[in-house]
Write a protein that holds these residues in place. Structure first.
Motif, PDB file in Angstrom:
ATOM      1  N   HIS A   1     -65.854 101.620 -59.676  1.00  0.00           N
ATOM      2  CA  HIS A   1     -66.666 101.385 -59.890  1.00  0.00           C
ATOM      3  C   HIS A   1     -66.128 100.322 -61.862  1.00  0.00           C
ATOM      4  O   HIS A   1     -64.489 100.320 -61.121  1.00  0.00           O
ATOM      5  CB  HIS A   1     -66.885 102.324 -60.547  1.00  0.00           C
ATOM      6  CG  HIS A   1     -65.874 103.879 -60.864  1.00  0.00           C
ATOM      7  ND1 HIS A   1     -65.139 103.660 -62.229  1.00  0.00           N
ATOM      8  CD2 HIS A   1     -65.652 104.510 -60.112  1.00  0.00           C
ATOM      9  CE1 HIS A   1     -64.153 104.175 -62.551  1.00  0.00           C
ATOM     10  NE2 HIS A   1     -64.181 104.807 -60.887  1.00  0.00           N
TER      11      HIS A   1
ATOM     12  N   LYS B   1     -74.441 101.392 -56.408  1.00  0.00           N
ATOM     13  CA  LYS B   1     -75.380 101.729 -57.736  1.00  0.00           C
ATOM     14  C   LYS B   1     -75.455 102.857 -57.953  1.00  0.00           C
ATOM     15  O   LYS B   1     -75.735 103.973 -57.558  1.00  0.00           O
ATOM     16  CB  LYS B   1     -76.739 100.503 -57.910  1.00  0.00           C
ATOM     17  CG  LYS B   1     -77.060 100.718 -58.999  1.00  0.00           C
ATOM     18  CD  LYS B   1     -78.387  99.803 -58.724  1.00  0.00           C
ATOM     19  CE  LYS B   1     -78.287  98.463 -58.275  1.00  0.00           C
ATOM     20  NZ  LYS B   1     -79.680  97.673 -57.884  1.00  0.00           N
ATOM     21  N   ALA B   2     -75.527 102.871 -59.658  1.00  0.00           N
ATOM     22  CA  ALA B   2     -75.486 104.899 -60.234  1.00  0.00           C
ATOM     23  C   ALA B   2     -77.180 104.639 -60.467  1.00  0.00           C
ATOM     24  O   ALA B   2     -77.541 103.728 -60.709  1.00  0.00           O
ATOM     25  CB  ALA B   2     -75.052 104.883 -61.602  1.00  0.00           C
TER      26      ALA B   2
ATOM     27  N   HIS C   1     -71.739 109.170 -64.974  1.00  0.00           N
ATOM     28  CA  HIS C   1     -72.559 108.262 -63.650  1.00  0.00           C
ATOM     29  C   HIS C   1     -72.998 108.954 -63.189  1.00  0.00           C
ATOM     30  O   HIS C   1     -72.745 109.955 -62.287  1.00  0.00           O
ATOM     31  CB  HIS C   1     -71.981 106.803 -63.234  1.00  0.00           C
ATOM     32  CG  HIS C   1     -70.798 105.830 -64.179  1.00  0.00           C
ATOM     33  ND1 HIS C   1     -71.680 104.524 -63.961  1.00  0.00           N
ATOM     34  CD2 HIS C   1     -70.721 105.859 -65.152  1.00  0.00           C
ATOM     35  CE1 HIS C   1     -70.868 103.652 -64.430  1.00  0.00           C
ATOM     36  NE2 HIS C   1     -69.810 104.362 -65.328  1.00  0.00           N
TER      37      HIS C   1
ATOM     38  N   ARG D   1     -78.148 106.460 -61.986  1.00  0.00           N
ATOM     39  CA  ARG D   1     -78.507 106.731 -63.939  1.00  0.00           C
ATOM     40  C   ARG D   1     -77.438 107.006 -64.655  1.00  0.00           C
ATOM     41  O   ARG D   1     -75.728 106.885 -64.064  1.00  0.00           O
ATOM     42  CB  ARG D   1     -78.988 108.287 -64.726  1.00  0.00           C
ATOM     43  CG  ARG D   1     -80.622 109.209 -63.650  1.00  0.00           C
ATOM     44  CD  ARG D   1     -81.354 108.025 -64.198  1.00  0.00           C
ATOM     45  NE  ARG D   1     -81.619 108.494 -66.087  1.00  0.00           N
ATOM     46  CZ  ARG D   1     -82.242 110.156 -66.132  1.00  0.00           C
ATOM     47  NH1 ARG D   1     -82.832 110.557 -64.886  1.00  0.00           N
ATOM     48  NH2 ARG D   1     -82.313 110.381 -66.956  1.00  0.00           N
ATOM     49  N   LYS D   2     -77.101 106.094 -65.562  1.00  0.00           N
ATOM     50  CA  LYS D   2     -76.081 106.301 -66.737  1.00  0.00           C
ATOM     51  C   LYS D   2     -76.564 106.870 -67.876  1.00  0.00           C
ATOM     52  O   LYS D   2     -76.906 106.691 -68.462  1.00  0.00           O
ATOM     53  CB  LYS D   2     -75.660 104.965 -66.901  1.00  0.00           C
ATOM     54  CG  LYS D   2     -74.945 104.148 -65.225  1.00  0.00           C
ATOM     55  CD  LYS D   2     -74.439 102.517 -65.743  1.00  0.00           C
ATOM     56  CE  LYS D   2     -73.481 102.713 -66.133  1.00  0.00           C
ATOM     57  NZ  LYS D   2     -72.533 100.658 -66.346  1.00  0.00           N
TER      58      LYS D   2
ATOM     59  N   ASP E   1     -65.376 104.691 -69.796  1.00  0.00           N
ATOM     60  CA  ASP E   1     -66.117 103.515 -69.673  1.00  0.00           C
ATOM     61  C   ASP E   1     -67.304 104.634 -71.160  1.00  0.00           C
ATOM     62  O   ASP E   1     -68.138 103.592 -72.072  1.00  0.00           O
ATOM     63  CB  ASP E   1     -67.245 102.621 -69.221  1.00  0.00           C
ATOM     64  CG  ASP E   1     -67.821 103.746 -68.388  1.00  0.00           C
ATOM     65  OD1 ASP E   1     -68.127 104.410 -68.966  1.00  0.00           O
ATOM     66  OD2 ASP E   1     -68.746 102.421 -67.735  1.00  0.00           O
TER      67      ASP E   1
ATOM     68  N   PHE F   1     -69.960 106.643 -70.079  1.00  0.00           N
ATOM     69  CA  PHE F   1     -70.470 107.143 -69.651  1.00  0.00           C
ATOM     70  C   PHE F   1     -70.855 108.377 -68.753  1.00  0.00           C
ATOM     71  O   PHE F   1     -69.417 108.096 -67.922  1.00  0.00           O
ATOM     72  CB  PHE F   1     -72.003 105.853 -68.876  1.00  0.00           C
ATOM     73  CG  PHE F   1     -72.221 104.725 -69.703  1.00  0.00           C
ATOM     74  CD1 PHE F   1     -73.479 104.572 -70.497  1.00  0.00           C
ATOM     75  CD2 PHE F   1     -71.408 103.342 -69.979  1.00  0.00           C
ATOM     76  CE1 PHE F   1     -74.274 103.701 -71.496  1.00  0.00           C
ATOM     77  CE2 PHE F   1     -72.189 102.359 -71.168  1.00  0.00           C
ATOM     78  CZ  PHE F   1     -73.024 102.445 -71.374  1.00  0.00           C
TER      79      PHE F   1
ATOM     80  N   ASP G   1     -81.849 108.327 -70.753  1.00  0.00           N
ATOM     81  CA  ASP G   1     -80.165 107.936 -70.751  1.00  0.00           C
ATOM     82  C   ASP G   1     -79.339 109.375 -71.768  1.00  0.00           C
ATOM     83  O   ASP G   1     -78.459 109.941 -72.091  1.00  0.00           O
ATOM     84  CB  ASP G   1     -79.667 106.977 -70.038  1.00  0.00           C
ATOM     85  CG  ASP G   1     -80.137 106.549 -69.038  1.00  0.00           C
ATOM     86  OD1 ASP G   1     -80.651 107.532 -67.952  1.00  0.00           O
ATOM     87  OD2 ASP G   1     -80.687 105.333 -68.962  1.00  0.00           O
TER      88      ASP G   1
ATOM     89  N   CYS H   1     -75.695 108.641 -71.618  1.00  0.00           N
ATOM     90  CA  CYS H   1     -74.841 108.599 -72.126  1.00  0.00           C
ATOM     91  C   CYS H   1     -75.045 109.189 -73.960  1.00  0.00           C
ATOM     92  O   CYS H   1     -76.054 110.090 -74.279  1.00  0.00           O
ATOM     93  CB  CYS H   1     -74.855 107.364 -72.895  1.00  0.00           C
ATOM     94  SG  CYS H   1     -76.113 106.253 -73.869  1.00  0.00           S
TER      95      CYS H   1
ATOM     96  N   GLY I   1     -65.869 102.168 -64.614  1.00  0.00           N
ATOM     97  CA  GLY I   1     -65.009 102.614 -65.325  1.00  0.00           C
ATOM     98  C   GLY I   1     -63.956 102.873 -65.826  1.00  0.00           C
ATOM     99  O   GLY I   1     -64.100 104.216 -66.902  1.00  0.00           O
TER     100      GLY I   1
END
Length: 372
Positions: free
Chosen positions: A23, A96-97, A60, A99-100, A56, A58, A141, A102, A25
């Motif tokens: 990742h 690939k996540a 994940h 959802r992200k 970062d 987020f 999100d 935040c 992040g």
């Protein structure tokens, strides 16, 4: 290991790295598996749903495949990890996540999944002192609710009430404040207790529904592991004067609680034991030590025989007794402790810290049925 009848890991089994998730992040502040295990998540065999709070800003949400992904899988890119990127040619997967999540202007550093169905409610505590609540069933999100203004520093502990239909959760931070919230009311906590000015490092809401255990970084205080009850009782549990860095409990049996501290020890006990002032410290089950020799220092891991921790010495200074604290090496500090919540292996516990070693401890099953 114990001589119990529970399943155990054969000594001939050698652990190996299945694959790694890459990742962008940077640091991973916290990672938590969702309590729901669905082997056929979204039509593909998965290990489960994993939330990762990264630097970062987020959160994940991953659904790692059960089988090692191949490069032609749509949501993955496989990168060879031979050389400096990994060990023994294991694969690093750019997964690939799903959802992200935040919270604008905040950095999430601690996570907590709700225990009840449908297992889609997730809490995130931030470095800025706020708490975000997400519902993964909602296609957004941003959080549904933000609990803010009641902590003056980073959140370090989050714990839902173990009652599966409960809307209550507890939060704590380096400001030494313990707050109990109703998740339906983000404006004012049900309870706000300024337990001490020293930081609260971790929380565990026990399965008697009324007791919250806390770890503290309280310099020299011999009660860095504390018990708070919703009737207002706040009591230190006599033990090590070193900071308690992690607290966890087992959902099986008679409220078994464990705590780990910066001097490399792990202690464990029943809820009723911690209520007994004469034997409140629990028993040590693990001790990490640094053994120095001509070639340098070597990490020693010793399994204790279940003895209560020795009394801590004190020094006299100008006619007053002050706690004595002999600072241990930071290399043996323990930061995380977790019971296995899968019932067939409920007597297994994992501990990790600064040394980079994760220790797996097999405890007597009798500890969980109340006979020990």
């Amino acid at each position: 290991s114990s001589s119990s009848s529970s399943p155990s890991v054969p000594s001939s089994v050698v652990s190996s790295l299945h694959y790694s998730i890459a990742h962008n992040g940077f640091l991973a502040w916290d990672i938590k598996w969702c309590p729901l295990y669905d082997a056929n998540y979204e039509g593909c065999k998965r290990l489960g749903v994993l939330a990762a709070a990264l630097h970062d800003g987020f959160v994940h949400i991953f659904a790692p495949p059960l089988e090692k992904p191949k490069a032609d899988i749509e949501d993955t890119t496989t990168v060879s990890s031979r050389g400096s990127n990994g060990a023994n040619g294991s694969d690093v997967v750019d997964l690939k996540a799903l959802r992200k999540l935040c919270l604008s202007g905040h950095h999430v550093c601690v996570l907590a999944w709700h225990y009840g169905e449908p297992y889609t409610t997730l809490l995130g505590g931030t470095q800025e002192g706020a708490i975000a609540l997400w519902n993964l069933d909602v296609n957004c999100d941003a959080p549904l609710s933000v609990f803010d203004g009641r902590h003056s520093g980073p959140i370090r502990g989050l714990s839902w009430c173990p009652y599966i239909d409960s809307n209550m959760f507890a939060s704590s931070g380096i400001d030494g404040v313990l707050s109990v919230w109703d998740s339906r009311d983000p404006f004012e906590p049900l309870l706000r207790e300024c337990t001490n000015r020293s930081p609260i490092t971790d929380l565990a809401w026990c399965n008697d529904y009324t007791t919250i255990y806390m770890g503290r970084d309280d310099w020299g205080n011999p009660s860095t592991f504390r018990m708070f009850q919703l009737n207002g009782t706040n009591r230190g549990i006599l033990g090590s004067p070193h900071a308690t860095m992690a607290v966890h409990w087992s959902p099986w049996g008679h409220a078994v609680v464990a705590y780990a501290n910066e001097c490399g020890t792990v202690s464990i006990g029943h809820h009723h034991m911690f209520n007994d002032r004469k034997r409140s410290a629990g028993v040590q089950v693990l001790q990490l030590e640094l053994v120095s020799n001509q070639e340098g220092s070597t990490l020693s891991i010793r399994s204790e025989s279940g003895q209560e921790p020795p009394a801590q010495p004190s020094k006299e200074k100008e006619g007053k007794k002050i706690p004595f604290k002999d600072f241990p090496s930071y290399d043996i500090s323990l930061h995380r402790i977790r019971f296995n919540w899968n019932r067939p292996f409920m007597n297994w516990m994992a501990v990790g810290g600064e040394s980079g070693v994760v220790s797996l401890i097999s405890l007597p099953v009798s500890l969980f049925d109340g006979s020990l």
